[in-house]
Design a protein around this motif. Sequence first.
Motif, short mmCIF file in Angstrom:
data_model
loop_
_atom_site.label_atom_id
_atom_site.label_comp_id
_atom_site.label_asym_id
_atom_site.label_seq_id
_atom_site.Cartn_x
_atom_site.Cartn_y
_atom_site.Cartn_z
N TRP A 179 22.52 0.72 -3.31
CA TRP A 179 22.40 0.24 -4.63
C TRP A 179 22.88 1.15 -5.93
O TRP A 179 23.60 0.80 -6.65
CB TRP A 179 21.09 -0.46 -4.95
CG TRP A 179 20.97 -0.88 -6.26
CD1 TRP A 179 21.23 -2.22 -6.53
CD2 TRP A 179 20.09 -0.37 -7.41
NE1 TRP A 179 20.67 -2.41 -7.79
CE2 TRP A 179 20.22 -1.43 -8.56
CE3 TRP A 179 19.73 0.72 -7.59
CZ2 TRP A 179 19.64 -1.06 -9.64
CZ3 TRP A 179 19.17 1.18 -8.80
CH2 TRP A 179 19.02 0.34 -9.87
N LYS A 180 22.29 2.33 -5.72
CA LYS A 180 22.58 2.98 -6.73
C LYS A 180 24.01 3.77 -6.72
O LYS A 180 24.63 4.11 -7.98
CB LYS A 180 21.75 4.45 -7.03
CG LYS A 180 21.67 5.39 -5.81
CD LYS A 180 20.79 6.45 -5.83
CE LYS A 180 20.92 7.54 -4.80
NZ LYS A 180 19.73 8.46 -5.00
N LEU A 183 26.22 0.90 -8.23
CA LEU A 183 25.73 0.97 -9.71
C LEU A 183 26.57 1.90 -10.33
O LEU A 183 27.02 1.49 -11.44
CB LEU A 183 24.41 0.81 -9.83
CG LEU A 183 23.94 0.61 -11.39
CD1 LEU A 183 24.39 -0.36 -12.01
CD2 LEU A 183 22.44 1.27 -11.39
N ILE A 241 19.70 -6.27 -12.96
CA ILE A 241 19.61 -4.82 -12.60
C ILE A 241 18.27 -4.05 -13.30
O ILE A 241 17.83 -3.19 -12.42
CB ILE A 241 21.07 -4.10 -13.23
CG1 ILE A 241 22.06 -5.13 -12.26
CG2 ILE A 241 20.88 -2.71 -12.98
CD1 ILE A 241 23.51 -4.56 -12.95
N THR A 244 15.51 -4.39 -11.33
CA THR A 244 15.56 -3.70 -10.20
C THR A 244 15.11 -2.68 -10.28
O THR A 244 14.52 -1.57 -9.43
CB THR A 244 17.00 -3.73 -9.47
OG1 THR A 244 17.38 -5.15 -9.44
CG2 THR A 244 17.10 -3.26 -8.01
N HIS A 261 19.49 3.58 -16.52
CA HIS A 261 18.49 2.72 -16.77
C HIS A 261 18.30 2.53 -18.21
O HIS A 261 18.06 1.35 -18.52
CB HIS A 261 17.23 3.32 -15.90
CG HIS A 261 15.93 2.48 -16.03
ND1 HIS A 261 14.71 2.93 -15.77
CD2 HIS A 261 15.82 1.11 -16.25
CE1 HIS A 261 13.96 1.77 -15.81
NE2 HIS A 261 14.62 0.78 -16.37
N VAL A 295 26.63 -4.91 -6.96
CA VAL A 295 25.03 -4.37 -7.24
C VAL A 295 24.62 -5.82 -7.66
O VAL A 295 23.07 -5.59 -7.28
CB VAL A 295 25.51 -3.97 -8.84
CG1 VAL A 295 24.31 -3.28 -9.31
CG2 VAL A 295 26.74 -2.80 -8.73
N SER A 299 20.87 -5.78 -5.83
CA SER A 299 19.83 -5.85 -6.44
C SER A 299 18.75 -7.12 -6.10
O SER A 299 17.64 -7.12 -5.73
CB SER A 299 20.16 -6.12 -7.96
OG SER A 299 20.81 -5.18 -8.56
N LYS A 300 19.37 -8.14 -5.33
CA LYS A 300 18.68 -9.24 -4.88
C LYS A 300 18.06 -9.01 -3.68
O LYS A 300 16.99 -9.35 -3.50
CB LYS A 300 19.47 -10.45 -4.75
CG LYS A 300 20.18 -11.15 -5.99
CD LYS A 300 21.03 -12.61 -5.91
CE LYS A 300 21.31 -12.95 -7.27
NZ LYS A 300 22.40 -14.12 -6.85
#
Length: 474
Positions: A179-180, A183, A241, A244, A261, A295, A299-300
């Motif tokens: 994920w990261k 992202l 996002i 998340t 973030h 992403v 995220s989901k």
Amino acid sequence: MITFKQFFSTHVTDNSQYTFSFQKEKDCYEFNRNGQAGFAPIKISTWYSWRDDCDLIHPALAQIAFELNDLLQDESFIESNTYLFDKEEYEHNTRDLFIKYSNPEKSPALHGSYLASGNLVGFVSKKIKNEQFTLQIGSRFGNKFLMSIIADADGFLELKDYGDVSKNGWLEWLLIFLWKTKLKAAYRLGLPKQYVSSNERLQRVRGNIKINHLIGNQELYPPYECSYREHSYDNEVTRLINKTFHSIPHKNMISECNRIHHDFLIATKDKRVPTIQLLKSGRVKNPYYSTYNEVVKLSKMLLKRQTTGFSDNLSDLSAFLFDVSMLFEYFIRKTLTRSGFQLEEKNLETHRISRGNGGTRAIKPDILIRNEQNELEIFDVKYKHFSFSEGVNRDDLYQMHTYLGHFLHNEEVSRCGFIYPITAERLGQREHIIKNVIFQAGKMVDFEIHFFIVPKDKEAEDENYFSDFQSSIH
């Protein structure tokens, strides 16, 4: 010693075969992997623990093997439960079997049972006899190997403070790391803007005036109840996002993303939106921000993981899978491209052979290199084990001869072969390139087996692993 449930959630790896036998004198099971001794005996200390543990294993494995192998033929299941690396270019093998399982004695115990895994790794959960059973398959080369090829293939080589896999759990770590990584890649384009609908009382008309307001305001005095659409950073994607970020419990794993973030928090004004609403978020339609779709999917998956363990109904089978062979091929192509090799596109449909029914099938070697002499070099990337005694798998060898027979008709082919991952321990004192020749269509072509040497993934922290990995690339 470990229990059966611990074994199936922590010790199973890809491309491996396991057989189980009961050792009466030791009062425990022993497992054999790929013809070698297993990691440790599986403890069965009392009759009651045998009943509680063993009675669950056989029906759980049999049901998961049957259900999941059937579901992997369903495109909607693949889309929802698997992660495909660059699926537009690479042909995935997710329709291959997740596991093969047989219990010849048809008894609850595992004595004489056989379990085989393939190229799919990940997590499967199923409720059996009112108890949740988990089967988790990891990489036979270890978690640092997975992390390294994911990060290197996506161009992110800073691997400090990646998190403690042993504390966070293999699946949790993999999801967060993916994920990261995705992202950070998408964030280079900026925050995604989308058209959103807004309702506001304005002094000037904007968009459409609400009809109920017109009925009570026939003179059309301001302010006006208007509804309109505008580009906004505060949309369902940025909210998903941001949510998340809040949901990830292991903040040390995302510490390097604090600035990202902060931007998402400002864009959404940190609005609290129900998770079930965010899980219904659609894809990013603006092609400029299309990289955010990966992403969104991850995220989901992370939000589902935090709420219901991937599934809205725990009695259903739930899964998160990906094809590690596809990832390894993706990594090898990126490595060769960065090293200056000129690679042909992977998804070209220009090379076709007859199917015998009037139709044709495209043939797509994993690696087609056009060298400086305008000759082709044909290689296939194989994530499977290489047998030094048996050589290349028969089907793979026949496939390479098919490639040669086709391309030699119109092209000069200077060499061909295969690329395998291998540990230094298995390679031993052998050379990392095995050179032979192949005769095809009256021509002699150099035939080579190349090995990518994977550093050993020690359980203890090894600061040299990632530098060793980069040395293997070079």
